[in-house]
Design an enzyme around this catalytic site. Structure first.
Site: not given
Ligand code: ADP
Ligand code: AMP
Length: 219
Positions: A13, A88, A127, A160, A171
């Site tokens: 995302k 969420r 990541r 992270r 999660r």
């Molecule tokens: P989210 O925001 O849904 O938690 P991220 O955008 O942070 O996910 O992506 C999670 C991990 O996967 C990151 O390390 C990113 O570089 C990697 N990633 C994102 N899209 C792809 C893809 N299409 N193929 C492989 N790895 C990806």
């Molecule tokens: P993310 O960066 O989207 O993976 O979010 C990291 C963490 O932030 C999550 O595991 C939650 O603890 C908190 N968080 C992010 N967005 C929300 C939301 N919409 N509602 C509640 N907690 C959130």
């Protein structure tokens, strides 16, 4: 355009939101990024959110909803936004609907990114994130040009705290139980577009753009 990205942690995302927001000229609003900035800045909001984030639980709705309301009231978001990580759960989705309807608007599209859990665990364990601009990388799948450093400003990338395997599994459970019901919620609202989030980042972006365009032309 007012859009929401939904999908499990690690679906991509944040990666897609960064690219799509720029292409669609709307701000990317990531609740996770806003929480992390508050935690590292030591604010009251950060103090409230930290324990939930460390466990991989959702931050309570009253804290999250108030924060989103403030963010969406800022000037750059009045014409549109791309929400990443909010809503969420169904109560947050209902709050968002109320917030937008008070402003005389509503969502245009909710894009669901689908990917299986084993792939998500691989993505999250590799990541790395930039503390300055929030851009995300993967040590293998989307590596920065210079190891450990952001392509944009050269800042040192970090891993992270919640990207440890045990917290990742928790999660995913939270996603299944609390967030996945949004898919049906938004399907019933006629807003849902679902794409496979597998393949390269560019392939997913192309699918996302096509799905958004199709949804908007059908509206
Ligand atoms: P989210 O925001 O849904 O938690 P991220 O955008 O942070 O996910 O992506 C999670 C991990 O996967 C990151 O390390 C990113 O570089 C990697 N990633 C994102 N899209 C792809 C893809 N299409 N193929 C492989 N790895 C990806
Ligand atoms: P993310 O960066 O989207 O993976 O979010 C990291 C963490 O932030 C999550 O595991 C939650 O603890 C908190 N968080 C992010 N967005 C929300 C939301 N919409 N509602 C509640 N907690 C959130």
């Amino acid at each position: 355009m007012r859009a929401v990205l939904v999908g499990p942690p690690g679906a991509g995302k944040g990666t897609q939101a960064q690219i799509l927001a720029e292409e669609l000229s709307v701000p990317k609003v990531s609740t996770g990024d806003i929480f992390r900035a508050n935690v590292s800045g030591g604010t009251e909001l950060g103090k409230k959110a930290k324990e939930f984030m460390d466990r991989g639980d959702l931050v309570p709705d009253e804290v999250t909803n108030a924060m989103v309301k403030d963010r969406l009231a800022q000037d750059d978001a009045t014409e549109g936004f791309l929400l990443d990580g909010f809503p969420r759960n169904v109560p947050q989705a209902q709050t968002l609907k109320g917030m937008l309807s008070d402003l005389g608007s509503g969502l245009d599209v909710v894009l669901e990114l689908r990917v299986d859990e084993e792939e998500v665990v691989k993505r999250l364990s590799g990541r790395r994130s930039c503390p300055e601009c929030g851009r995300v990388y993967h040590v293998e799948y989307d590596a920065p040009r210079s190891e450990g450093k952001c392509d944009n400003e050269g800042a040192e990338l970090y891993q992270r705290e919640d990207d440890r395997e045990e917290t990742i599994r928790h999660r995913l459970k939270v996603y299944r139980e609390q967030t996945a019901p949004l898919v049906e919620f938004y399907a019933a609202e006629g807003l849902l577009a679902t794409i496979a989030a597998t393949g390269s980042v560019a392939e997913v972006t192309a699918r996302a753009k096509a799905a958004i365009a199709e949804k908007r032309s059908a509206a």
